[in-house]
Design a protein around this motif. Sequence first.
Motif, PDB file in Angstrom:
ATOM      1  N   UNK A  92       0.815  -1.226   0.000  1.00  0.00           N
ATOM      2  CA  UNK A  92       0.000   0.000   0.000  1.00  0.00           C
ATOM      3  C   UNK A  92       0.851   1.280   0.000  1.00  0.00           C
ATOM      4  N   UNK A  93       0.214   2.339  -0.496  1.00  0.00           N
ATOM      5  CA  UNK A  93       0.817   3.671  -0.429  1.00  0.00           C
ATOM      6  C   UNK A  93      -0.077   4.508   0.482  1.00  0.00           C
ATOM      7  N   UNK A  94       0.507   5.059   1.545  1.00  0.00           N
ATOM      8  CA  UNK A  94      -0.261   5.893   2.462  1.00  0.00           C
ATOM      9  C   UNK A  94       0.197   7.333   2.288  1.00  0.00           C
ATOM     10  N   UNK A  95      -0.769   8.224   2.108  1.00  0.00           N
ATOM     11  CA  UNK A  95      -0.450   9.640   1.957  1.00  0.00           C
ATOM     12  C   UNK A  95      -1.243  10.422   3.002  1.00  0.00           C
ATOM     13  N   UNK A  96      -0.550  11.323   3.719  1.00  0.00           N
ATOM     14  CA  UNK A  96      -1.251  12.095   4.744  1.00  0.00           C
ATOM     15  C   UNK A  96      -0.843  13.556   4.697  1.00  0.00           C
ATOM     16  N   UNK A  97      -1.811  14.395   5.052  1.00  0.00           N
ATOM     17  CA  UNK A  97      -1.603  15.822   5.234  1.00  0.00           C
ATOM     18  C   UNK A  97      -1.423  16.014   6.733  1.00  0.00           C
ATOM     19  N   UNK A  98      -0.300  16.597   7.138  1.00  0.00           N
ATOM     20  CA  UNK A  98      -0.029  16.773   8.565  1.00  0.00           C
ATOM     21  C   UNK A  98       0.365  18.208   8.877  1.00  0.00           C
ATOM     22  N   UNK A  99       0.020  18.660  10.079  1.00  0.00           N
ATOM     23  CA  UNK A  99       0.469  19.992  10.481  1.00  0.00           C
ATOM     24  C   UNK A  99       1.899  19.896  11.009  1.00  0.00           C
ATOM     25  N   UNK A 100       2.421  20.990  11.538  1.00  0.00           N
ATOM     26  CA  UNK A 100       3.831  21.002  11.946  1.00  0.00           C
ATOM     27  C   UNK A 100       4.068  20.334  13.298  1.00  0.00           C
TER      28      UNK A 100
END
Length: 412
Positions: A92-100
């Motif tokens: 699998x490929x996991x992509x996430x948007x994360x804050x600092x």
Amino acid sequence: MKRTGDLKLIQELNRSIILETIRKYGPISRSEIAKKNDLSPTTVTSAVTELINEGYVVEGGTGTSSGGRKPILLNFSPDNHYLIGVSISYSKITIADMNLEAEITMKRIYPTKGYTGTTLINYLLRLLEDFYAAQQDDGRQCIGISLIIQGIVDSKKGVVHYNPVLLLEDVYLRDSVEEHFNLPTWLDNDTNAYVLAEKNFGNFQDVENLIYITIGEGVGSGVIVNNTISRGESGGAGEFGHTSIDYQGELCSCGNKGCIENYISWPATSKRIMKEIETGKETILTTFLTNDKLFITPSEFVEAVNAGDSLAVAMNDDIAEYLSAGVVNLVHLFNPEVIILGGDVTNQNQLLINALQNKIKKKTLKPLYQDVNITTSSLGKEFEMVGAASVLLQDKFQFKLTHDRHGLKTNL
Ligand SMILES: [Zn+2]
């Protein structure tokens, strides 16, 4: 020219120190920041102005006055920027948007669909395009993309040298992504990212000699010696999965015989389990099988271990036995203080940790054994994404976060 370069470097370093101080100790005044870091008030004021303009810091509240005007206090602002973390595994490929603060705003998981080589890279770029396009409208600024992947990875050059399952050889993945999106990009080996995250973000910040072993589709390790990650000449240090525990053992894809990966990776263990089930062994593991699902997952296996199922417990002890044969070498080579076991098969599996600890005790020189603490990851279930974020954050900002069960928090 050189002097200008040095000055710029010092300014950037000071900025990192000031931002890290605000994150750690905010709300904090400019004069306190100057005092804490032995910096001049002018240096702090100009860096803070920049940080406010760029949205990393906000003013809020006033402190107590020591005479004149009450000082305005500064706070870290983690939500005006975001980073994109990417973890590429075999399935699998996991992509996430994360804050600092490495907190996930949005996460997507995509199957790799059996894609390999260039097809996989093109698929990854398409997924990232869609993901990035969906994030762009909300006014936040993306500071970069951080990718982690299994295999031999040269993080300095941004190259995946070797990933035999995904058929990647000398792929300049970092530059491809950087050019495609025009965003600063980082690339590292997954287990190196996990050990860096444990060291910089987790419960092991004071540990100078730390080894992280991951047991999943493959087996790998990340090694920190005297506070420094050991990468080797081309990023290949820590290939624990290809250390042999039997010189007459099974031939491995690497050319060696008896590589530990072929005994304790999840595919190897699950193959042994299915064989035992086929011979008619009684076990609750069969309740996890259906006509549509003819395999056992690592977490189902751990559930059976914890329920005391005799086949599962015996298999668990086998894993500990094989693992101990390899780990004893790591202990004698590196004299670590802590060994962290990662991967679904180790999660909630205290019996495995205990069995390994006992076996290591019997096989290791006493002074080395006395120092070593075997444990599980402190990063929680999002360890992959925290790992990806840490590669970027610790390089760009020299951030040091601590993690607790409520999520990531600033280090107080
Ligand atoms: Zn091998």
